[in-house]
Design a protein around this motif. Structure first.
Motif, short mmCIF file in Angstrom:
data_model
loop_
_atom_site.label_atom_id
_atom_site.label_comp_id
_atom_site.label_asym_id
_atom_site.label_seq_id
_atom_site.Cartn_x
_atom_site.Cartn_y
_atom_site.Cartn_z
N ILE A 196 45.22 56.13 32.52
CA ILE A 196 44.80 56.59 31.14
C ILE A 196 44.39 55.48 30.28
O ILE A 196 43.81 55.55 29.16
CB ILE A 196 46.28 57.11 30.56
N HIS A 197 44.54 54.31 30.64
CA HIS A 197 44.31 53.20 29.94
C HIS A 197 42.76 52.58 30.23
O HIS A 197 42.40 51.67 29.58
CB HIS A 197 45.19 51.89 30.34
N LYS A 198 42.14 53.21 31.12
CA LYS A 198 40.84 53.21 31.20
C LYS A 198 40.44 51.70 31.56
O LYS A 198 39.23 51.19 30.87
CB LYS A 198 39.88 53.66 30.11
N ILE A 199 41.07 51.17 32.54
CA ILE A 199 40.93 49.77 32.75
C ILE A 199 40.03 49.82 34.22
O ILE A 199 40.60 50.35 35.22
CB ILE A 199 42.22 48.92 32.99
N ARG A 200 39.04 49.13 34.34
CA ARG A 200 38.41 49.01 35.72
C ARG A 200 37.65 47.53 35.54
O ARG A 200 36.53 47.43 35.13
CB ARG A 200 37.56 50.10 36.09
N CYS A 201 38.43 46.74 36.48
CA CYS A 201 37.72 45.24 36.31
C CYS A 201 36.81 45.54 37.70
O CYS A 201 37.11 46.23 38.49
CB CYS A 201 38.84 44.31 36.76
N PRO A 202 35.66 44.89 37.89
CA PRO A 202 34.76 44.81 38.78
C PRO A 202 35.06 44.55 40.19
O PRO A 202 35.73 43.56 40.12
CB PRO A 202 33.51 44.08 38.21
N GLU A 203 34.36 44.90 40.92
CA GLU A 203 34.80 44.75 42.19
C GLU A 203 34.29 43.24 42.48
O GLU A 203 33.29 42.67 41.70
CB GLU A 203 33.97 45.51 43.30
N ALA A 204 34.77 42.47 43.58
CA ALA A 204 34.24 40.88 43.76
C ALA A 204 34.73 40.41 45.03
O ALA A 204 35.61 41.00 45.53
CB ALA A 204 34.90 39.98 42.46
N VAL A 205 33.70 39.60 45.47
CA VAL A 205 34.18 39.09 46.79
C VAL A 205 33.85 37.35 46.81
O VAL A 205 33.20 37.07 46.02
CB VAL A 205 33.23 39.57 47.85
N ILE A 206 34.53 36.80 47.68
CA ILE A 206 34.33 35.26 47.61
C ILE A 206 33.92 35.06 48.96
O ILE A 206 33.95 35.61 49.99
CB ILE A 206 35.87 34.61 47.68
N ILE A 207 32.74 34.29 48.69
CA ILE A 207 31.58 33.79 49.98
C ILE A 207 31.52 32.49 50.16
O ILE A 207 31.12 31.90 49.02
CB ILE A 207 30.27 34.37 49.58
N THR A 208 31.80 32.12 51.35
CA THR A 208 31.41 30.60 51.29
C THR A 208 29.98 30.30 51.83
O THR A 208 29.48 31.27 52.79
CB THR A 208 32.49 30.10 52.90
N PRO A 209 29.55 29.38 51.72
CA PRO A 209 27.87 28.89 52.17
C PRO A 209 27.75 29.19 53.59
O PRO A 209 26.73 29.44 53.83
CB PRO A 209 27.69 27.57 51.48
N ASP A 210 28.79 28.65 54.48
CA ASP A 210 28.46 28.72 55.75
C ASP A 210 28.90 30.39 56.72
O ASP A 210 28.95 30.35 57.59
CB ASP A 210 29.35 27.68 56.59
N GLU A 211 29.21 31.17 55.65
CA GLU A 211 29.46 32.40 56.31
C GLU A 211 28.34 32.99 57.10
O GLU A 211 27.29 33.22 56.16
CB GLU A 211 29.78 33.48 55.01
N PRO A 212 28.45 33.42 58.14
CA PRO A 212 27.24 33.80 59.08
C PRO A 212 26.85 35.24 58.45
O PRO A 212 25.67 35.71 58.36
CB PRO A 212 27.39 33.77 60.57
#
Length: 332
Positions: free
Chosen positions: A135-151
């Motif tokens: 009812i409060h109409k809250i939707r924070c965006p999706e997010a991911v954390i990526i390390t530089p060496d992630e293959p």
């Protein structure tokens, strides 16, 4: 600015004659002291409240040597992001004082301030917000954390993740780097970032970001210019890099809109509800956060939180801050 209040702050400026002498300490970076005009605030507070003393404390020497404090107003995020011994000793000095003097009120607790400098911890708070009643109409965006060496970077993204996305450093405050950002339209563009990156869906928000400033039970809503709505149908778009504190100078003109900052502010009650929820999840009473109102759905997304912001553009700042601090010592 629009004011959002829940529960109305009872003025405590007229305190009873029997009020004991109060002693408030305050500490933050030189820069923050200047921006917030804290020495002026200290004078204002002492004039308003007979018997109140406000003291700028030093963390270079033990706090015990600086007298007794009923409350300490402190912003130490700039020290928490440092790794040198000097910074660690200053934090230790503060923590020791709070441990030995449990009646002294920390505004706000050091461990809770730490939640605002790490986007990983911050994201957990956004997830909590998304679990609140629809009812409060809250939707924070999706997010991911990526390390530089992630293959295999693409495997990290949930199937419902939508590009374009905004890329931020994992450290959310405390240095110039924290404001270095980029917008990407595909996973491949992540190769442009050489540190661990917080990748957050870009929500179209009619070129207006809502800056919300909170002190205790009061919220101010201040619309500010932001980037224009972006096309979702452009997977080969080159990444755009910019500095968020200076985006008008560092971003290409294609991101700027003549209508920036003009969108309608969200409902005051909705903001009061989000402020209360964030205060509860973070354990903080002095903070700022950024809200985007989706141009597609009207949902409110919190995209950033920072501790003890500069409160620029707010009215009655000293009065509200003093009320809040007196309320805290009054409720001991």
């Amino acid at each position: 600015g629009i004011n959002a209040e829940y529960g109305g702050v009872k003025s405590l400026l007229t305190m009873s004659e029997t009020q004991k002498k109060l002693r408030f300490g305050y500490f933050m970076s030189e820069n923050k002291l200047k921006i917030l005009k804290l020495s002026e605030f200290a004078e204002y507070a002492q004039k308003q409240v007979p018997g109140l003393e406000c003291v700028l404390i030093s963390l270079q020497k033990p706090l015990e040597e600086q007298g007794h404090f009923d409350l300490i107003l402190q912003k130490v995020t700039h020290l928490l992001v440092k790794t040198d011994e000097k910074a660690k000793l200053k934090i230790q000095n503060l923590q020791n004082y709070f441990t030995k003097n449990p009646k002294c009120i920390p505004v706000d607790p050091i461990e809770n301030q730490a939640k605002t400098i790490d986007r990983n911890l911050m994201h957990k708070v956004f997830v909590h917000l998304n679990e609140l009643p629809k009812i409060h109409k809250i939707r924070c965006p999706e997010a991911v954390i990526i390390t530089p060496d992630e293959p295999n970077k693409s495997s990290k993204f949930p199937p419902n993740f939508r590009f374009p996305a905004i890329c931020k450093t994992i450290q959310a405050s405390g240095g110039i780097q924290a404001h270095e950002m980029g917008i990407i339209w595909n996973v491949e563009s992540l190769s442009r970032f050489h540190t661990t990156t917080y990748v957050q869906e870009y929500i179209n928000h009619d070129a207006t970001i809502m800056k919300i400033y909170v002190i205790g039970e009061k919220s101010w809503i201040l619309p500010r210019p932001s980037f224009r709505n972006l096309s979702l149908q452009d997977p080969n778009h080159e990444p755009i890099l910019f500095n968020s504190q200076n985006f008008k100078l560092t971003a290409p003109p294609e991101l700027l809109s003549p209508d920036a900052g003009k969108a309608k502010a969200p409902d005051v009650d909705s903001i009061a509800y989000i402020s209360k929820a964030l205060s509860h999840f973070l354990g903080l009473s002095l903070f700022g956060y950024d809200v985007v109102v989706s141009s597609e759905t009207g949902e409110l997304g919190v995209i950033d939180v920072n501790y003890f912001p500069d409160y620029s553009g707010t009215d009655r700042l000293f009065e509200v801050l003093l009320d809040h601090l007196l309320k805290l010592v009054g409720g001991k």
